[in-house]
Design an enzyme around this catalytic site. Structure first.
Site, PDB file in Angstrom:
ATOM      1  N   GLU A 570      49.959  45.642  32.246  1.00  0.00           N
ATOM      2  CA  GLU A 570      48.791  45.373  33.107  1.00  0.00           C
ATOM      3  C   GLU A 570      49.523  44.338  34.244  1.00  0.00           C
ATOM      4  OE1 GLU A 570      45.678  46.703  33.692  1.00  0.00           O
ATOM      5  OE2 GLU A 570      46.268  48.064  32.373  1.00  0.00           O
ATOM      6  N   TRP A 573      51.396  45.861  37.069  1.00  0.00           N
ATOM      7  CA  TRP A 573      50.519  46.203  38.221  1.00  0.00           C
ATOM      8  C   TRP A 573      50.506  45.323  39.322  1.00  0.00           C
ATOM      9  CZ3 TRP A 573      48.378  50.534  39.517  1.00  0.00           C
ATOM     10  CH2 TRP A 573      48.001  51.833  38.703  1.00  0.00           C
ATOM     11  N   TRP A 602      32.978  56.683  57.945  1.00  0.00           N
ATOM     12  CA  TRP A 602      32.334  55.706  57.038  1.00  0.00           C
ATOM     13  C   TRP A 602      30.750  55.023  57.575  1.00  0.00           C
ATOM     14  CZ3 TRP A 602      34.952  55.434  52.530  1.00  0.00           C
ATOM     15  CH2 TRP A 602      36.293  55.571  52.558  1.00  0.00           C
ATOM     16  N   ASN A 637      38.214  43.857  35.478  1.00  0.00           N
ATOM     17  CA  ASN A 637      38.792  44.768  36.172  1.00  0.00           C
ATOM     18  C   ASN A 637      38.268  46.309  36.279  1.00  0.00           C
ATOM     19  OD1 ASN A 637      41.195  45.903  37.686  1.00  0.00           O
ATOM     20  ND2 ASN A 637      41.377  47.125  35.901  1.00  0.00           N
ATOM     21  N   TRP A 655      35.184  50.701  52.846  1.00  0.00           N
ATOM     22  CA  TRP A 655      35.474  49.979  51.789  1.00  0.00           C
ATOM     23  C   TRP A 655      36.405  48.781  52.293  1.00  0.00           C
ATOM     24  CZ3 TRP A 655      40.852  48.924  51.423  1.00  0.00           C
ATOM     25  CH2 TRP A 655      41.659  49.820  52.223  1.00  0.00           C
ATOM     26  N   TRP A 678      41.351  48.051  45.607  1.00  0.00           N
ATOM     27  CA  TRP A 678      40.271  48.630  46.570  1.00  0.00           C
ATOM     28  C   TRP A 678      40.706  50.071  46.884  1.00  0.00           C
ATOM     29  CZ3 TRP A 678      35.197  48.241  47.792  1.00  0.00           C
ATOM     30  CH2 TRP A 678      34.745  47.048  47.331  1.00  0.00           C
TER      31      TRP A 678
HETATM   32  C1  LIG Z   1      38.763  46.154  43.467  1.00  0.00           C
HETATM   33  C2  LIG Z   1      39.952  45.590  42.850  1.00  0.00           C
HETATM   34  C3  LIG Z   1      40.038  44.324  43.317  1.00  0.00           C
HETATM   35  C4  LIG Z   1      40.974  43.561  42.624  1.00  0.00           C
HETATM   36  N1  LIG Z   1      41.325  42.342  43.101  1.00  0.00           N
HETATM   37  C5  LIG Z   1      42.160  41.426  42.552  1.00  0.00           C
HETATM   38  C6  LIG Z   1      42.512  40.147  43.191  1.00  0.00           C
HETATM   39  O1  LIG Z   1      42.239  39.903  44.173  1.00  0.00           O
HETATM   40  N2  LIG Z   1      43.761  39.534  42.552  1.00  0.00           N
HETATM   41  C7  LIG Z   1      43.921  39.739  41.261  1.00  0.00           C
HETATM   42  O2  LIG Z   1      44.733  39.030  40.468  1.00  0.00           O
HETATM   43  N3  LIG Z   1      43.637  41.028  40.581  1.00  0.00           N
HETATM   44  C8  LIG Z   1      42.819  41.763  41.217  1.00  0.00           C
HETATM   45  N4  LIG Z   1      42.517  43.060  40.752  1.00  0.00           N
HETATM   46  C9  LIG Z   1      43.162  43.424  39.530  1.00  0.00           C
HETATM   47  C10 LIG Z   1      42.457  42.983  38.017  1.00  0.00           C
HETATM   48  O3  LIG Z   1      41.080  43.362  38.199  1.00  0.00           O
HETATM   49  C11 LIG Z   1      42.647  41.637  37.694  1.00  0.00           C
HETATM   50  O4  LIG Z   1      43.911  41.115  37.957  1.00  0.00           O
HETATM   51  C12 LIG Z   1      41.984  41.353  36.379  1.00  0.00           C
HETATM   52  O5  LIG Z   1      40.751  41.520  36.332  1.00  0.00           O
HETATM   53  C13 LIG Z   1      42.209  39.746  36.047  1.00  0.00           C
HETATM   54  O6  LIG Z   1      41.683  39.620  34.827  1.00  0.00           O
HETATM   55  P1  LIG Z   1      42.717  39.045  33.527  1.00  0.00           P
HETATM   56  O7  LIG Z   1      43.711  37.894  33.986  1.00  0.00           O
HETATM   57  O8  LIG Z   1      41.587  38.776  32.427  1.00  0.00           O
HETATM   58  O9  LIG Z   1      43.546  40.291  33.163  1.00  0.00           O
HETATM   59  P2  LIG Z   1      44.366  40.921  32.182  1.00  0.00           P
HETATM   60  O10 LIG Z   1      43.717  42.186  31.799  1.00  0.00           O
HETATM   61  O11 LIG Z   1      44.468  39.834  30.867  1.00  0.00           O
HETATM   62  O12 LIG Z   1      45.880  40.872  32.772  1.00  0.00           O
HETATM   63  C14 LIG Z   1      46.867  39.982  32.841  1.00  0.00           C
HETATM   64  C15 LIG Z   1      47.037  39.860  34.438  1.00  0.00           C
HETATM   65  O13 LIG Z   1      47.797  41.047  34.954  1.00  0.00           O
HETATM   66  C16 LIG Z   1      47.583  41.355  36.184  1.00  0.00           C
HETATM   67  N5  LIG Z   1      46.548  42.657  36.285  1.00  0.00           N
HETATM   68  C17 LIG Z   1      45.745  43.240  35.152  1.00  0.00           C
HETATM   69  N6  LIG Z   1      45.401  44.457  35.738  1.00  0.00           N
HETATM   70  C18 LIG Z   1      45.665  44.289  37.296  1.00  0.00           C
HETATM   71  C19 LIG Z   1      45.577  45.284  38.350  1.00  0.00           C
HETATM   72  N7  LIG Z   1      44.682  46.238  37.908  1.00  0.00           N
HETATM   73  N8  LIG Z   1      46.094  45.180  39.205  1.00  0.00           N
HETATM   74  C20 LIG Z   1      46.765  44.088  39.626  1.00  0.00           C
HETATM   75  N9  LIG Z   1      47.099  43.141  38.693  1.00  0.00           N
HETATM   76  C21 LIG Z   1      46.650  43.270  37.226  1.00  0.00           C
HETATM   77  C22 LIG Z   1      46.731  40.205  36.487  1.00  0.00           C
HETATM   78  O14 LIG Z   1      47.243  39.170  37.176  1.00  0.00           O
HETATM   79  C23 LIG Z   1      46.033  39.768  35.494  1.00  0.00           C
HETATM   80  O15 LIG Z   1      45.695  38.350  35.349  1.00  0.00           O
HETATM   81  C24 LIG Z   1      41.465  43.793  41.313  1.00  0.00           C
HETATM   82  C25 LIG Z   1      41.264  45.112  40.759  1.00  0.00           C
HETATM   83  C26 LIG Z   1      40.293  45.954  41.589  1.00  0.00           C
HETATM   84  C27 LIG Z   1      39.850  47.255  41.010  1.00  0.00           C
END
Ligand SMILES: Cc1cc2nc3c(=O)[nH]c(=O)nc-3n(C[C@H](O)[C@H](O)[C@H](O)COP(=O)(O)OP(=O)(O)OC[C@H]3O[C@@H](n4cnc5c(N)ncnc54)[C@H](O)[C@@H]3O)c2cc1C
Length: 771
Positions: A570, A573, A602, A637, A655, A678
């Site tokens: 994750e 990503w 849109w 997420n 969007w 997005w």
């Molecule tokens: C529409 C949308 C917008 C988002 N906007 C952002 C944003 O502005 N900033 C942001 O940091 N993340 C964003 N994310 C990704 C993700 O949702 C968050 O990083 C995550 O929810 C953070 O929670 P956590 O630290 O508990 O994640 P955990 O599940 O604990 O993951 C650890 C770290 O991995 C990274 N990570 C995990 N999943 C993703 C992912 N899908 N994409 C990128 N990095 C990821 C993050 O840095 C996160 O802190 C977005 C996802 C979506 C679908």
């Protein structure tokens, strides 16, 4: 006191003709500097200085020589020349200063020569650029003149004469008349649009254009709906312009930076350490495991000169980048911790507010000169504005005899390092992830090496840079200010500082991670790390996060413990989306990764959009998520995916407005991850779910919040609905009376019908550009 350090303080090793005592002044550093300037200011003393190797041996001798050339100086008052005096085996260099200009820092003669040559080359280049009309054709749409000229050609030209063109012609085009397709009668009497006649597509009923300098036909709508911030940026570009980035016609910003480095390399290499080394903090608010900071610290220590740190706050930048008040507050709180911790190492953190972001490079140059700094270090940020700013700064500082060095720090694997077998950048996560993993297996020693914090400055730094230690943390600008209640709430939810970040990381990796692989998508509990605010602001490095998880997994990045491996994937990503941003920079300019999706028709309904932001859509899971987002400035997420899909497919709203809203609200707003998310939710991005796979909010709700606990928490109107089925769809499952009584709205759209509409619009949209 360290005797060696004494030696290298410039005025003490005879470089600067000034006697200062560290104990005599309250702010001896700035005083020293200003006296130095006065002493060497050619308008105050010599206009011509004879410099001999070893270079700055004696000012008195210099003054004497200067007298000899006084008359000559008068004649050449504005000239800046450099001559070799071949008679002198020591290679005497004569530099004539322009006495009307600011004083020049003392430079090694060879370096000075290089700089002057570089300036001359630059002048020649600039002259030739002016004449190069082709250059104009590839220039960004950033001048009013250019925009108007283009407007005068093509469709807009027809409207132009009837419109009062003000700053930008697009602004003046009434929405109802803009870009409406011209109709003519077909032989059979049917109306045929001009667009079809010309065999060009019509996104949103508008005409598509293959000119890379023309705006996209939907540019006006994007501007009106608050997607493109025209205060800062040109109109939305055409899809053809995206292609020009893809095929190399336009230079990627990362290449602009690389070119700036290549072209200034000979100059930067020659630059010798002077009074100080500077580290510029940006999105890397930490001392530990910070590559550029470490480089700066090592150079300073090696040359026994002080390390000075700075942070520049630009309210304009915050607005242009849609930074949320929660994120700004988090930054300010972290700066406070950083300043305190740096203080214990006798390193000052100077903080300044620069209202206009354009002024930042110049101002940094001034500060470096003022501090007598020879080297500036910073970590690279991959967004377009930042890469272009840094490219400018590399040249500007090289011109002043200051080396600006940057480090790749924010990703575990540097963008550009991974390529497919065909030598291409990956656009799909799974093969990219395999390559990422393979790369780390090979280069883990370097890429996962966690760096130590910087060493301590010599205590004399306090006397030399005394005033910098008193630098105040600014308050948030008015449009980014939190209420007291919000401030307290966020302080409690997301305490600032590296220690807190590391504590969260340790706690997660050692205990909470256990359920991650099974429950990470569930929204009814806290199964994820909630580290994103710390990673986004650089309070924690991704390298540290992955490295610690790897250690906890017995040295494995993948396999072994499924939860740890899944968590690492994750975090990957985050890297992936930054890699994408670097290679496809137009995504940072309000375009989709797949530009043809900009042609989808849109909706731009502000009322529907507001219902979405306020959590009043009548879809409990969507509303619960949107309310949590407003309250916590953070979202799970899964919920981010649900609400982004709902906005783009159920409401069919552009969007990109949702993308902006997220940035303006999230505490972890990060351009690349947000855009990537997005892109996924709206099926317009890299590696998205295909557009025909449309999230059903009801099924998502039942699957990831099975008992409805999350909904009850955030939508109190529904908290009396105990039935775990009805809570997901109160009006459709027999709990309408409770919902209605509590004032909870009915669904604003019907999902099945919206789905059909979305499928049709997407299909039509992506077909438009096809021949
Ligand atoms: C529409 C949308 C917008 C988002 N906007 C952002 C944003 O502005 N900033 C942001 O940091 N993340 C964003 N994310 C990704 C993700 O949702 C968050 O990083 C995550 O929810 C953070 O929670 P956590 O630290 O508990 O994640 P955990 O599940 O604990 O993951 C650890 C770290 O991995 C990274 N990570 C995990 N999943 C993703 C992912 N899908 N994409 C990128 N990095 C990821 C993050 O840095 C996160 O802190 C977005 C996802 C979506 C679908």
């Amino acid at each position: 006191m360290n005797p060696k350090r004494e030696r290298i303080i410039p005025h003490k090793r005879g470089l600067l003709p000034l006697s200062t005592s560290s104990s005599t002044s309250t702010s001896s550093s700035s005083l020293t500097r200003s006296k130095v300037h006065k002493a060497i200011n050619p308008s105050a003393v010599p206009a011509i200085i004879q410099l001999q190797k070893p270079v700055f041996s004696s000012l008195n001798a210099t003054i004497e020589k200067e007298e000899e050339h006084k008359q000559e100086n008068k004649r050449k008052r504005y000239a800046t020349t450099l001559e070799d005096n071949n008679e002198n085996t020591n290679k005497v260099i004569r530099i004539e200063f322009d006495s009307s200009q600011a004083p020049q820092p003392f430079l090694e003669p060879e370096l000075a020569q290089r700089i002057i040559e570089a300036r001359r080359k630059k002048r020649i280049e600039e002259e030739s650029e002016k004449e190069d009309v082709n250059k104009d054709a590839t220039a960004d749409l950033n001048t009013e003149r250019e925009v108007r000229r283009r407007a005068a050609q093509r469709d807009y030209g027809r409207l132009r004469s009837s419109l009062r063109l003000r700053k930008y012609h697009y602004r003046s085009i009434p929405q109802d008349t803009q870009m409406a397709p011209q109709k003519r009668k077909a032989p059979n009497g049917a109306e045929v649009s001009s667009a079809r006649r010309n065999n060009v597509s019509q996104p949103n009923g508008q005409r598509q254009n293959n000119d890379i300098n023309a705006p996209h036909p939907g540019a006006q709508q994007a501007e009106n709906f608050g997607i493109v911030l025209r205060e800062f940026y040109p109109p939305e570009m055409s899809n053809a312009r995206c292609e020009a980035y893809n095929n190399g016609t336009l230079e990627r910003p990362v290449d602009t930076l690389n070119r700036a480095y290549a072209e200034t390399d000979p100059i930067r290499k020659e630059i010798k350490p002077r009074n100080a080394v500077v580290h510029w903090f940006k999105g890397d608010l930490r001392l530990n495991d910070n590559r550029a900071l470490k480089m700066a610290s090592e150079l300073a220590a090696k040359n026994e000169i002080p390390l000075v740190c700075m942070y520049i706050m630009s309210p304009q930048d915050l607005t242009a980048h849609c930074s949320s008040p929660a994120r700004v507050d988090f930054t300010l709180r972290n700066l406070r911790v950083l300043q305190r911790e740096l203080g214990t190492l006798d390193i000052p953190l100077y903080i300044e507010t620069q209202e206009r972001r354009r002024n930042i490079p110049e101002r940094i140059g001034e500060l470096c000169e003022q501090w007598g700094a020879s080297h500036l270090f910073a970590n690279i940020e991959y967004e377009v504005d930042e890469l272009r700013r840094e490219a400018k700064l590399v040249r500007l500082l090289a011109d002043k005899g200051i080396a600006f060095e940057t480090a790749h720090d924010s990703c575990v694997v540097t963008p550009g390092a991974l390529q497919s077998q065909q030598g291409k950048q990956y656009a799909v996560y799974s093969p990219w992830y395999r390559a990422w993993m393979g790369y780390l297996h090979q280069h883990g020693d370097h890429n996962l090496r966690v760096l130590e914090p910087p060493g301590k400055n010599h205590e004399s730094a306090r006397s030399h840079f005394g005033d910098l230690f008193d630098s105040q943390i600014p308050g948030a600008s008015e449009n980014r200010r939190l209420s007291d209640e919000e401030k307290q709430r966020f302080e409690k939810m997301y305490p600032e500082g590296e220690q807190e970040a590391r504590k969260r990381l340790d706690e997660f990796i050692t205990t909470r991670v256990k359920e991650y692989s099974k429950k990470r998508s569930m929204v009814d509990g806290q199964y994820t790390a909630i580290l994103s605010p710390y990673l986004a602001s650089g309070v924690l490095s991704a390298r540290t996060a992955v490295s610690k998880a790897k250690d906890a997994n017995g040295g494995y990045l993948d396999g072994k413990n499924a939860s740890l491996a899944s968590w690492i994937s994750e975090v990957a990503w985050r890297d992936f989306y930054k890699h994408v941003l670097v290679h496809w920079p137009f995504i940072c300019m309000n375009k989709c990764f797949k530009p043809e999706f900009t042609n989808v028709t849109w909706e731009y309904d502000t009322d529907l959009f507001t219902r979405w932001t306020e959590g009043q859509t009548g879809y409990p899971i969507v509303d619960a998520a949107m309310r949590q987002l407003r309250h916590d400035a953070w979202l799970h997420n899964r919920n981010r995916m649900i609400v982004s899909s709902f906005l783009s497919k159920d409401l069919m709203i552009d969007w990109r407005r949702g993308e902006r809203y997220f940035m303006e609200t999230l505490i972890d707003g990060d351009f690349a991850s947000n855009h990537g998310g997005w892109g996924f939710g709206s099926s317009t991005g890299v590696d998205p779910q295909p557009y025909f796979r449309i999230f059903n909010p009801l099924l998502q709700s039942e699957k990831f919040d099975p008992n409805g606990d999350f909904i009850r928490k955030w939508v109190p109107e529904l908290s009396d609905i105990k039935d775990s089925k009805a809570i997901h769809d109160p009006y459709g499952r027999g709990a309408g009376a409770i919902a209605q009584k509590a004032g909870y709205p009915r669904p604003i759209v019907e999902h099945a019908a919206s789905r059909v509409r979305a499928l049709k619009r997407y299909k039509e949209g992506i077909a438009r550009d096809k021949p």
